[in-house]
Scaffold this active site. Structure first.
Site, mmCIF file in Angstrom:
data_model
loop_
_atom_site.group_PDB
_atom_site.id
_atom_site.type_symbol
_atom_site.label_atom_id
_atom_site.label_comp_id
_atom_site.label_asym_id
_atom_site.label_seq_id
_atom_site.Cartn_x
_atom_site.Cartn_y
_atom_site.Cartn_z
ATOM 1 N N ASP A 94 12.314 -49.794 -54.409
ATOM 2 C CA ASP A 94 11.336 -51.327 -54.424
ATOM 3 C C ASP A 94 11.924 -51.838 -53.124
ATOM 4 O O ASP A 94 12.708 -52.635 -53.223
ATOM 5 C CB ASP A 94 11.413 -51.770 -55.667
ATOM 6 N N LYS B 229 4.734 -60.481 -49.334
ATOM 7 C CA LYS B 229 5.839 -61.026 -48.607
ATOM 8 C C LYS B 229 6.020 -60.751 -47.161
ATOM 9 O O LYS B 229 5.887 -61.587 -46.287
ATOM 10 C CB LYS B 229 7.317 -60.743 -49.332
ATOM 11 N N TRP C 126 14.362 -57.756 -60.881
ATOM 12 C CA TRP C 126 13.298 -56.763 -60.674
ATOM 13 C C TRP C 126 13.675 -55.370 -61.028
ATOM 14 O O TRP C 126 13.081 -54.756 -61.853
ATOM 15 C CB TRP C 126 12.723 -56.728 -59.368
HETATM 16 N N1 PMP Z 1 9.991 -56.283 -57.047
HETATM 17 C C1 PMP Z 1 10.282 -57.263 -56.399
HETATM 18 C C2 PMP Z 1 11.565 -56.895 -55.308
HETATM 19 C C3 PMP Z 1 9.565 -58.498 -56.246
HETATM 20 O O1 PMP Z 1 10.003 -59.441 -55.200
HETATM 21 C C4 PMP Z 1 8.516 -58.603 -57.041
HETATM 22 C C5 PMP Z 1 7.516 -59.757 -56.915
HETATM 23 N N2 PMP Z 1 8.101 -60.964 -56.210
HETATM 24 C C6 PMP Z 1 7.910 -57.383 -57.997
HETATM 25 C C7 PMP Z 1 8.756 -56.154 -57.724
HETATM 26 C C8 PMP Z 1 6.677 -57.564 -58.476
HETATM 27 O O2 PMP Z 1 5.573 -57.565 -57.650
HETATM 28 P P1 PMP Z 1 4.120 -57.885 -58.154
HETATM 29 O O3 PMP Z 1 3.970 -59.165 -58.524
HETATM 30 O O4 PMP Z 1 3.256 -57.619 -56.692
HETATM 31 O O5 PMP Z 1 3.738 -56.987 -59.097
#
Ligand code: PMP
Length: 362
Positions: free
Chosen positions: A173, A197, A103
Site C-alpha cells: 500500500d 495524496k 492502515w
Molecule cells: N492506506 C493509506 C496508507 C492511507 O493513507 C489511506 C487514506 N488516508 C488509505 C489506505 C485509505 O484510502 P481511501 O480513503 O482512498 O480508501
C-alpha cells in the site's frame, strides 16, 4: 479566495498549482475538442488518448517493465484491502502482513475472511513508531503474498527501502508515498495507491500488478472485483472516473517536468529535514512521534507539551495561512503532510512559526 494557504492536509491534499491552472483553462474545452473531459464518452478516441497518456506517465515515472499492468480503479485504497486477498489468497493459504500502523492493521483485518492471515511484524507495542529493518522479518517461502504499508499516513512512519521477500510476491500500500522517491518496482508483485495524496484527486486508486498474479483469483468474484477482468478491459469494465484519470495524467506530466521521482525526492528530503530539525532542536518542546530511523518523509507527526498547546498551535497556524495541521483523531498531536506538491516555502513558513511559538510558550 486566498492564494496563500499552505494546506498540510493528509489527503485529499495540495495539487500542483500548474495542474489546477491547466485543468481550469481546459475545463470546457479539452484538447481542442470543444467539450469538457467530463462530457466526453469514456469510449471515445479522445478519452482513449487521455487514458493512454495517464498510463504511460505512470509507466515512465515508475520505470515499469512490460509484464506489469496499470489499472485505474474506484473504491479507494480501502477496497484494495479486500480485493488483494479476494484475488490472491486461497482459503487454504496464508498471507503474511507487516503491520506498522493504522492502515496496515485495517488491511490485515480485511484479509481474515478470505484465508489464513499471519502478522509477521507489528509495531503496535511501540505505539506504531517503528518499522522493521531490511531482513528483520522472516517471510515464509510458502506465503501467498507479503503485505506492507510503505508509509503510514496517520502514525508518520515510513520504510526507507524496498522490502525484499525473495520469491514471495510483495503487495504494498503506497497510498501516501508513491512517486515521492524512486523504487525498485520489480521487487513488488502488486502496488496500490489511493490517488488523493501524490497522484491527483480522490475517487481513483492506482493498481500496478505483475501479470502472472492476474490468473490467481481463487474465489468466485464479481467482474468489478476481479483484477483479470479489469485488466482485460483496460480499466473500463464499467465507466471509470474519467475526470480523475485526466488529472492524474496532468500530475504525471508535472512530475516529469520536475525531473521525476529522483528529483522530487531531493526536494522531499529537504522539506522533511527542515521539519525534523525544528523538532530536534526545540529542547523537547516539540516531540517527534516516530523513532528516528522510521521517520516519514511525507507525514511529519509530533506533539507539543500538552493537548491544549497542540490546539493553540493549530489555531495560530491557521491564523498564519497554514491549514490541515491537526493530527488524526486516532493519535492526536500535529501532523504536517508534505507530499510532492507541497512547496518548500510552506515548510519554511511552518518552521518559522514553530520556533517563534516555542519561544513564546516554552
Ligand atoms: N492506506 C493509506 C496508507 C492511507 O493513507 C489511506 C487514506 N488516508 C488509505 C489506505 C485509505 O484510502 P481511501 O480513503 O482512498 O480508501
Amino acid at each position: 479566495m486566498s492564494d496563500h494557504i499552505y494546506n498540510f492536509s493528509a489527503g485529499p491534499a495540495m495539487m500542483p498549482p500548474e495542474v489546477l491552472e491547466q485543468a481550469a483553462a481546459e475545463l470546457r474545452d479539452v484538447r481542442g475538442s470543444g467539450m469538457s473531459v467530463m462530457e466526453i464518452s469514456h469510449r471515445s478516441s479522445l478519452f482513449g488518448e487521455i487514458l493512454a497518456d495517464a498510463e504511460s506517465g505512470i509507466r515512465r515515472l515508475l520505470g515499469l517493465p512490460k509484464n506489469y499492468r496499470v489499472l485505474f480503479l474506484q473504491g479507494g485504497a480501502t477496497l484494495q484491502f479486500s480485493m488483494v486477498p479476494m484475488n490472491l489468497l486461497a482459503p487454504v493459504d496464508t498471507a503474511e502482513y507487516i503491520v506498522t500502523g493504522y492502515w496496515g492493521k485495517k488491511a490485515a483485518k480485511c484479509a481474515v475472511q478470505y484465508g489464513d492471515v499471519r502478522t509477521v511484524y507489528s509495531g503496535e507495542n511501540s505505539g506504531f513508531t517503528t518499522v522493521p529493518q531490511q531482513g528483520e522479518v522472516r517471510v515464509s517461502p510458502n506465503a501467498a503474498y507479503l503485505h506492507y504499508t510503505s508509509n503510514e499516513t496517520i502514525d508518520g512512519v515510513e520504510f526507507g527501502y524496498d522490502l525484499d521477500a525473495g520469491s514471495v510476491p510483495v503487495v504494498c500500500d503506497m497510498s501516501s508515498d508513491i512517486l515521492s522517491r524512486p523504487i525498485d518496482v520489480e521487487k513488488y508483485g502488486l502496488i496500490y495507491a489511493g490517488a488523493q495524496k501524490n497522484l491527483g484527486p480522490s475517487g481513483l486508486v492506482l493498481v500496478v500488478i505483475r501479470e502472472d498474479l492476474l490468473d490467481r483469483s481463487p474465489h468466485e468474484l464479481p467482474d468489478l472485483l476481479t483484477y483479470k477482468v479489469l485488466a482485460d478491459n483496460d480499466s473500463m469494465a464499467n465507466t471509470p472516473n474519467t475526470w480523475a484519470i485526466y488529472l492524474l495524467g496532468l500530475v504525471c506530466g508535472w512530475l516529469e517536468k520536475q525531473g521525476g521521482a529522483a528529483a522530487i525526492e531531493r526536494v522531499n528530503r529537504e522539506k522533511a529535514r527542515l521539519l525534523y530539525e525544528a523538532i530536534d532542536k526545540s529542547d523537547g518542546f516539540y516531540s517527534g512521534r516516530a523513532a528516528a530511523d522510521a521517520r516519514s518523509q511525507m507525514n511529519v507527526t509530533f506533539s507539543l507539551p500538552s493537548a491544549d498547546l497542540d490546539a493553540k498551535f493549530v489555531k495560530e497556524a491557521e491564523a498564519n495561512g497554514m491549514s490541515g495541521l491537526k493530527g488524526h483523531r486516532a493519535v492526536g498531536g500535529i501532523r504536517a503532510s508534505i507530499y510532492n506538491a507541497f512547496p518548500l516555502a510552506g515548510v519554511e513558513h511552518l518552521v518559522d512559526l514553530m520556533s517563534e511559538f516555542a519561544r513564546r510558550n516554552g
